[in-house]
Design an enzyme around this catalytic site. Structure first.
Site, PDB file in Angstrom:
ATOM      1  N   ARG A 136       0.859  -1.182   0.000  1.00 21.74           N
ATOM      2  CA  ARG A 136       0.000   0.000   0.000  1.00 21.74           C
ATOM      3  C   ARG A 136       0.898   1.235   0.000  1.00 21.74           C
ATOM      4  NH1 ARG A 136      -2.431  -3.366   4.059  1.00 21.74           N
ATOM      5  NH2 ARG A 136      -4.541  -4.047   3.499  1.00 21.74           N
ATOM      6  N   LYS A 196      -2.620  -2.044   7.828  1.00 24.82           N
ATOM      7  CA  LYS A 196      -3.793  -1.491   8.477  1.00 24.82           C
ATOM      8  C   LYS A 196      -4.000  -2.123   9.848  1.00 24.82           C
ATOM      9  CE  LYS A 196      -6.496  -0.150   4.413  1.00 24.82           C
ATOM     10  NZ  LYS A 196      -7.780  -0.316   3.697  1.00 24.82           N
ATOM     11  N   HIS A 221      -2.042   2.710  -6.080  1.00 25.51           N
ATOM     12  CA  HIS A 221      -2.988   1.633  -5.795  1.00 25.51           C
ATOM     13  C   HIS A 221      -3.240   0.774  -7.023  1.00 25.51           C
ATOM     14  CE1 HIS A 221      -5.388  -0.025  -2.627  1.00 25.51           C
ATOM     15  NE2 HIS A 221      -6.442  -0.127  -3.409  1.00 25.51           N
ATOM     16  N   ARG A 245      -0.572  -1.732  -7.150  1.00 29.01           N
ATOM     17  CA  ARG A 245      -0.863  -2.805  -6.184  1.00 29.01           C
ATOM     18  C   ARG A 245      -1.887  -3.766  -6.786  1.00 29.01           C
ATOM     19  NH1 ARG A 245      -1.508  -4.316  -0.601  1.00 29.01           N
ATOM     20  NH2 ARG A 245      -3.686  -4.515   0.030  1.00 29.01           N
ATOM     21  N   HIS A 277      -4.854  -8.539   3.541  1.00 28.21           N
ATOM     22  CA  HIS A 277      -6.307  -8.423   3.676  1.00 28.21           C
ATOM     23  C   HIS A 277      -6.778  -9.226   4.878  1.00 28.21           C
ATOM     24  CE1 HIS A 277      -6.888  -7.509  -0.909  1.00 28.21           C
ATOM     25  NE2 HIS A 277      -6.541  -6.435  -0.213  1.00 28.21           N
ATOM     26  N   TYR A 334     -10.302  -9.844  -7.155  1.00 34.67           N
ATOM     27  CA  TYR A 334      -9.357 -10.020  -8.262  1.00 34.67           C
ATOM     28  C   TYR A 334      -9.689 -11.221  -9.145  1.00 34.67           C
ATOM     29  CZ  TYR A 334      -6.588  -6.588  -5.796  1.00 34.67           C
ATOM     30  OH  TYR A 334      -6.178  -5.430  -5.180  1.00 34.67           O
TER      31      TYR A 334
END
Length: 296
Positions: free
Chosen positions: A143, A167, A236, A239, A262, A271
């Site tokens: 990220r 995150k 992004h 990514r 994730h 995806y």
């Protein structure tokens, strides 16, 4: 009104490990609703239902995000005994479809790298830095925030991995390709030696790292010099390209989830739309009944 919002945000930070960017987004949504209703913490069902009209011009995804923030806020108020009732069922619930990620072709990625390698070949700090940034964006799927805030201590010495804080302050190990290791090594030879960050800023203090905005600008500028529409590329999007191209190459979805950091595999499954043709071919070729003709 500031106190209930501040208390709620403090809970998100302490109990859920919410990142600063997440907390800032929650604050914006809650304070904007407070400005519309007068006193958000005391709002009733009719007031919350009125937000549907006030948010009519917003995208469904934006309304869904705002409603989610408010639902969590009112749930917190009830749990803490600050309200007896929960009016949040009156909030609008738009059917927001998750947007598909932008697709970057292999040819576009190659053109981007060709330009970056050409500029790095001149040996300038800017060229070497940009190549290292690009290698980590596309080669490791970081990220933007994770990349710009990488400390020097995260740079691998013997093992080909980066330790990344993602995150919710969750750490994960991210593999670094030989190409990326070589680009980082070249960058390390010319970078400022007095900064604790891998990609230091040019601020007067010299103690910070480049910003996400600056990274965004660098990627756009590089794309323009490579003859690619800058509107198609961002950190992004690179990514997304990392994830998409790995999946095309046969990567397992669970492995991809780990690499991307994730928390929920449902996020990673976005995806799979790009690789439907490969999946159909896989079933036709590998299923036990694939080679058997149907009976007459």
């Amino acid at each position: 009104m500031a106190q209930p919002i501040d208390t709620f945000l403090a809970m998100l930070a302490a109990e859920r490990g919410a990142a600063p960017n997440t907390l800032a987004a929650y604050r914006r949504d809650l304070e904007s609703a407070d400005a519309l209703l007068g006193d958000l913490a005391a709002a009733d069902r009719d007031q919350l239902a009125s937000l549907a009209g006030k948010w009519a011009a917003l995208a469904p995804s934006t309304v869904a995000r705002k409603s989610s923030a408010l639902r969590q806020f009112f749930g917190f108020l009830v749990d803490e005994g600050l309200r007896k009732d929960d009016p949040s069922p009156a909030l609008p619930r738009p059917m927001a479809r998750r947007p598909l990620p932008k697709i970057l072709s292999h040819a576009q990625v190659e053109a981007l790298f060709e330009r970056a390698e050409l500029e790095a070949g001149a040996g300038t700090p800017e060229g070497l830095r940009n190549l290292a940034l690009l290698e980590l964006l596309y080669g490791s799927g970081l990220r933007a925030t994770e990349l710009v805030s990488l400390p020097l201590s995260a740079v691998p010495r013997d093992a080909p991995f980066l330790t990344v804080t993602g995150k919710g302050s969750q750490q994960r190990m991210v593999p670094v390709s030989r190409r990326a290791q070589a680009a980082i090594a070249r960058w390390m030879e010319v970078r400022s030696a007095d900064s604790p960050f891998l990609f230091p800023s040019r601020s007067r203090s010299g103690s910070g790292h480049i910003s996400r905005i600056r990274l965004y600008q660098l990627v756009k500028e590089l794309a323009a010099r490579a003859g690619i529409d800058p509107a198609r590329i961002s950190p992004h999007v690179l990514r997304h390209a990392f994830a998409t191209h790995l999946l095309e190459g046969g990567a397992d979805l669970r492995v991809l989830q780990t690499l991307l950091g994730h928390a929920d595999i449902a996020t990673t499954q976005i995806y799979t739309h790009v690789d439907s043709a490969r999946l159909v071919a896989l079933v036709n070729e590998r299923h036990p009944l694939a080679g058997k003709a149907r009976g007459g």
